[in-house]
Design an enzyme around this catalytic site. Sequence first.
Site, PDB file in Angstrom:
ATOM      1  CB  SER A   1      -4.337   2.011   3.686  1.00 34.78           C
ATOM      2  OG  SER A   1      -3.593   1.506   2.605  1.00 34.78           O
TER       3      SER A   1
ATOM      4  CB  SER B   1      -0.952   0.010   1.206  1.00 30.22           C
ATOM      5  OG  SER B   1      -2.080  -0.799   0.961  1.00 30.22           O
TER       6      SER B   1
ATOM      7  CE  LYS C   1      -4.585   2.080  -0.689  1.00 27.80           C
ATOM      8  NZ  LYS C   1      -3.959   0.770  -0.444  1.00 27.80           N
TER       9      LYS C   1
ATOM     10  CE  LYS D   1      -1.252   4.321   2.434  1.00 29.08           C
ATOM     11  NZ  LYS D   1      -1.305   3.143   3.356  1.00 29.08           N
TER      12      LYS D   1
END
Length: 430
Positions: A119, A55, A58, A239
């Site tokens: 997320s 993720s 992203k 993140k």
Amino acid sequence: MFFVLLFSQFAISPSSASAAEDNLGLKAEAAMIIDAKSGKILYEKNADKVLGIASMSKMMTEYIVLEAIHDKKISWDQKVKISEYVHKLSKAPNLSNVGLTQGEDYTVKELYSAMAIYSGNAATIALAELLAGSEKNFVQLMNKKAKELGLQKFKFVNSTGLNNKDLLGNYPAGDPNEENVMTARDMGTLAFRLLKDYPEVLEFSSVSRLKFRDGKEYPNFNWMLPGLIYEYQGVDGLKTGSTDFAGYAHTGTVMRNGQRYITVVMKSTSKGERFEDSIKLMDYAFATFDKQRIISKGYQAKGKKSLPVTKGKEDSVEIKTNKSIELVIPNGEKGSYKPIVVIDKSKLNKDGELTAPIKKGEKIGYITVQPKEGKDYGFIAGVGNDGVKADLIASESVEKANWFVLSMRAVGGFFGDLWNNAASAVKGWF
């Protein structure tokens, strides 16, 4: 064109950074530390090994969305209608999602918040569809943007970082079981550009808990944020990511006393381990490095304080730096850096002289610094040494001499040459 002159004015001291780095005891397969202002790489481990990013993908979607908002292609208040596919994916078990109702309108800001804070995978795809018409088209944008940002070893097959098999048969690119991949160096580059180009990303990544319109509260997976399990002073992004293929990953950023670092941890074996390694990196950064002024504004390099001038009222001009050079370096190692003077060759004649007139403040070249010894990791892609460079400028104006003065100099030069030749001839008689 430029030519380079190196001056060993500064004393040499051995670097202790490499020895300290060997003792970090990281369990992650790859890691990095970057100075968030200059792009200087301060530490790396297996930085060029291609690994899954999950993720953390992203962050590229975030970049493209923020760029579109900045370019006024979309707005934060713009409504996005949820498709049947996005709705179904938002209900898929074992995936990170906020509830999205089919046919209902959500603002770009709501979807972006769900993506950046919790997320949200379905929310990410909704934004991809908005910007490119389909996730397949958006993935092409991701790969194109990665090249523009200077990333070297990467492949995006979807906008979320999920394994393609989890996308309910709608994977946009690659093989059915493929995932996005990148190196720690490229992830650090992406994080650097995201923070530099769109610092408003921190308004979202710093939020510990998301309150969504479905009435639920969703905690940020970045457990180093305030109030969460691994809270670390100064952390406000960026993140996390995890899949079976990628393991556990974390791209963090932390700021204390005006100094911001970016850390990257990839392929950890547990949720906690990635944060423990991030803490080690951040602790090491704050304990080992400090921003120091290597060269002051107005600095004149030893042995190169001036340059000769032809056809001017003066026969030389002093040159100096137009600003100071500051660099994040290991503590106590300011003396191990040497200045490098680079003169713009196009401004010189064949005899290495500047030609009048010269204006005060005119750029003559630049000066930069580099370590005399020890490990130097350089800068992330696309940055170079721009962050540690100061222009060399003329300290004063030098006007062009008038025709009479130039004529007298020519005559003087002629008779001077004649006298020297005659003297040499006479000397040869004895």
